[in-house]
Design a protein around this motif. Structure first.
Motif, PDB file in Angstrom:
ATOM      1  N   THR A 103       0.826  -1.191   0.000  1.00  0.00           N
ATOM      2  CA  THR A 103       0.000   0.000   0.000  1.00  0.00           C
ATOM      3  C   THR A 103       0.870   1.254   0.000  1.00  0.00           C
ATOM      4  O   THR A 103       2.057   1.208   0.360  1.00  0.00           O
ATOM      5  CB  THR A 103      -0.950   0.001   1.214  1.00  0.00           C
ATOM      6  OG1 THR A 103      -1.898   1.059   1.076  1.00  0.00           O
ATOM      7  CG2 THR A 103      -0.180   0.202   2.507  1.00  0.00           C
ATOM      8  N   GLN A 104       0.259   2.359  -0.383  1.00  0.00           N
ATOM      9  CA  GLN A 104       0.950   3.642  -0.341  1.00  0.00           C
ATOM     10  C   GLN A 104       0.761   4.269   1.035  1.00  0.00           C
ATOM     11  O   GLN A 104      -0.297   4.128   1.664  1.00  0.00           O
ATOM     12  CB  GLN A 104       0.389   4.578  -1.409  1.00  0.00           C
ATOM     13  CG  GLN A 104       0.647   4.128  -2.844  1.00  0.00           C
ATOM     14  CD  GLN A 104       2.103   4.268  -3.228  1.00  0.00           C
ATOM     15  OE1 GLN A 104       2.804   5.153  -2.770  1.00  0.00           O
ATOM     16  NE2 GLN A 104       2.581   3.358  -4.071  1.00  0.00           N
ATOM     17  N   MET A 105       1.758   4.979   1.470  1.00  0.00           N
ATOM     18  CA  MET A 105       1.679   5.692   2.740  1.00  0.00           C
ATOM     19  C   MET A 105       0.441   6.574   2.763  1.00  0.00           C
ATOM     20  O   MET A 105       0.120   7.238   1.769  1.00  0.00           O
ATOM     21  CB  MET A 105       2.937   6.542   2.913  1.00  0.00           C
ATOM     22  CG  MET A 105       3.096   7.184   4.247  1.00  0.00           C
ATOM     23  SD  MET A 105       4.742   7.941   4.420  1.00  0.00           S
ATOM     24  CE  MET A 105       4.773   9.060   3.041  1.00  0.00           C
ATOM     25  N   GLN A 128      -2.632   5.485   2.999  1.00  0.00           N
ATOM     26  CA  GLN A 128      -3.811   4.717   2.621  1.00  0.00           C
ATOM     27  C   GLN A 128      -4.300   3.871   3.794  1.00  0.00           C
ATOM     28  O   GLN A 128      -3.545   3.530   4.709  1.00  0.00           O
ATOM     29  CB  GLN A 128      -3.500   3.808   1.434  1.00  0.00           C
ATOM     30  CG  GLN A 128      -3.176   4.550   0.150  1.00  0.00           C
ATOM     31  CD  GLN A 128      -4.358   5.344  -0.354  1.00  0.00           C
ATOM     32  OE1 GLN A 128      -5.443   4.796  -0.553  1.00  0.00           O
ATOM     33  NE2 GLN A 128      -4.173   6.640  -0.551  1.00  0.00           N
ATOM     34  N   SER A 157      -4.460   5.220   8.331  1.00  0.00           N
ATOM     35  CA  SER A 157      -3.563   5.997   7.497  1.00  0.00           C
ATOM     36  C   SER A 157      -2.162   5.433   7.703  1.00  0.00           C
ATOM     37  O   SER A 157      -1.466   5.786   8.658  1.00  0.00           O
ATOM     38  CB  SER A 157      -3.615   7.473   7.892  1.00  0.00           C
ATOM     39  OG  SER A 157      -2.706   8.225   7.103  1.00  0.00           O
ATOM     40  N   THR A 158      -1.788   4.542   6.808  1.00  0.00           N
ATOM     41  CA  THR A 158      -0.554   3.788   7.029  1.00  0.00           C
ATOM     42  C   THR A 158       0.689   4.673   6.961  1.00  0.00           C
ATOM     43  O   THR A 158       0.742   5.644   6.195  1.00  0.00           O
ATOM     44  CB  THR A 158      -0.419   2.654   6.004  1.00  0.00           C
ATOM     45  OG1 THR A 158      -0.630   3.194   4.684  1.00  0.00           O
ATOM     46  CG2 THR A 158      -1.425   1.554   6.270  1.00  0.00           C
ATOM     47  N   LEU A 171       5.163   4.465   6.976  1.00  0.00           N
ATOM     48  CA  LEU A 171       6.236   3.568   6.545  1.00  0.00           C
ATOM     49  C   LEU A 171       6.579   2.556   7.638  1.00  0.00           C
ATOM     50  O   LEU A 171       6.826   1.372   7.350  1.00  0.00           O
ATOM     51  CB  LEU A 171       7.487   4.367   6.187  1.00  0.00           C
ATOM     52  CG  LEU A 171       7.390   5.291   4.970  1.00  0.00           C
ATOM     53  CD1 LEU A 171       8.679   6.095   4.805  1.00  0.00           C
ATOM     54  CD2 LEU A 171       7.084   4.505   3.702  1.00  0.00           C
ATOM     55  N   SER A 204       5.117  -1.077   8.187  1.00  0.00           N
ATOM     56  CA  SER A 204       5.544  -2.242   7.410  1.00  0.00           C
ATOM     57  C   SER A 204       6.010  -3.332   8.365  1.00  0.00           C
ATOM     58  O   SER A 204       6.925  -3.126   9.173  1.00  0.00           O
ATOM     59  CB  SER A 204       6.682  -1.868   6.468  1.00  0.00           C
ATOM     60  OG  SER A 204       6.252  -0.972   5.474  1.00  0.00           O
ATOM     61  N   THR A 218       3.453  -4.113   3.380  1.00  0.00           N
ATOM     62  CA  THR A 218       4.540  -3.254   2.900  1.00  0.00           C
ATOM     63  C   THR A 218       3.955  -1.897   2.577  1.00  0.00           C
ATOM     64  O   THR A 218       3.051  -1.777   1.750  1.00  0.00           O
ATOM     65  CB  THR A 218       5.205  -3.840   1.650  1.00  0.00           C
ATOM     66  OG1 THR A 218       5.698  -5.153   1.949  1.00  0.00           O
ATOM     67  CG2 THR A 218       6.348  -2.958   1.188  1.00  0.00           C
ATOM     68  N   VAL A 219       4.458  -0.881   3.255  1.00  0.00           N
ATOM     69  CA  VAL A 219       3.999   0.493   3.035  1.00  0.00           C
ATOM     70  C   VAL A 219       5.080   1.237   2.277  1.00  0.00           C
ATOM     71  O   VAL A 219       6.235   1.324   2.730  1.00  0.00           O
ATOM     72  CB  VAL A 219       3.681   1.198   4.370  1.00  0.00           C
ATOM     73  CG1 VAL A 219       3.161   2.605   4.102  1.00  0.00           C
ATOM     74  CG2 VAL A 219       2.665   0.396   5.167  1.00  0.00           C
ATOM     75  N   LEU A 220       4.695   1.772   1.118  1.00  0.00           N
ATOM     76  CA  LEU A 220       5.681   2.461   0.263  1.00  0.00           C
ATOM     77  C   LEU A 220       5.547   3.975   0.382  1.00  0.00           C
ATOM     78  O   LEU A 220       4.473   4.488   0.704  1.00  0.00           O
ATOM     79  CB  LEU A 220       5.478   2.042  -1.197  1.00  0.00           C
ATOM     80  CG  LEU A 220       5.591   0.534  -1.466  1.00  0.00           C
ATOM     81  CD1 LEU A 220       5.272   0.246  -2.930  1.00  0.00           C
ATOM     82  CD2 LEU A 220       6.973   0.016  -1.124  1.00  0.00           C
TER      83      LEU A 220
END
Lengths: 108, 115
Positions: free
Chosen positions: B13-15, B17, B81-82, B84, B87, B113-115
């Motif tokens: 996922t994107q940071m 999200q 709201s993830t 980094l 992860s 995994t948070v990108l």
């Protein structure tokens, strides 16, 4: 809060040698559990100790609970390559507290 | 033998999200747990859940986290709201009785995994 310390962090042995990991708590525990986690896997329950001074055996594995119920150990006799993994102790008392784990590698 | 299942096995996922991690505990178990394990580190307790409410939670389990048992089988962990640092591998576990003194059965985990 409750702290559970585990030593050593890593242990590398030759196949056939013995292995021991130790777990120490800052507080008296009502029980302690041991888990094994293979590389890339999830923790798998091995055993639970409840009584002061308790000793339990599972084939080559011997688990001990200290008299004061503040420490515990896991001893493996004559290690095999299948014993590789990380061994965690855990105290479950409301919140669960895991030790840092001891990662065992075995050289054939 | 009954087992705990988790989906997905890997979530990217994107940071910022929101993500929902899903677990199906063993059917007759009453207590449910979420743990996380950052790569190479120890297992850390997040939260325990019983009778449709949180029993215990750790300091990691802040307002960004929530859990829910939306039906009779699923148990979910939501991160609103993830970041980094979220992860990690997230493990669900269940037990028949309360955590103190009872065996907890772990699922295979979801790698987040948070990108």
């Amino acid at each position: 809060g409750q702290q559970v310390m585990q030593i050593p962090q890593y242990q590398h042995v030759q196949e056939g040698e013995d292995f021991t990991t130790y777990c120490n708590s800052s507080t008296t525990l009502s029980n302690i559990q041991w888990y094994k986690q293979r590389p890339g896997g999830h923790p798998v329950f091995l055993i639970q100790l409840v009584k002061s001074g308790e000793v339990k055996k599972q084939k080559r594995l011997t688990f001990q609970f200290g008299e004061a119920k503040k420490n515990s150990s896991l001893h493996i006799t004559a290690t095999q390559t299948t014993d590789v993994g990380t061994y965690f102790c855990a105290a479950h008392a409301g919140k669960s507290t895991f030790g840092d784990g001891t990662t065992l590698t075995v050289k054939p | 033998e009954p087992e705990v299942t988790q989906t997905p096995s890997h979530q990217v996922t994107q940071m910022g999200q929101e993500v929902i991690l899903r677990c199906v505990p063993i059917s007759n178990h009453l207590y449910f747990y979420w743990y996380r394990q950052i790569l190479g580190q120890k297992v850390e307790f997040l939260v325990s859940f019983y009778n449709n409410e949180i029993s215990e939670k750790s300091e990691i389990f802040d307002d960004q986290f929530s859990v829910e048992r939306p039906d009779g089988s699923n148990f979910t962990l939501k991160i609103r709201s993830t970041k980094l640092e979220d992860s990690a591998m997230y493990f669900c576990a269940s037990s028949l009785r309360a955590g103190e003194g009872d065996t907890q059965y772990f699922g295979p985990g979801t790698r987040l995994t948070v990108l």
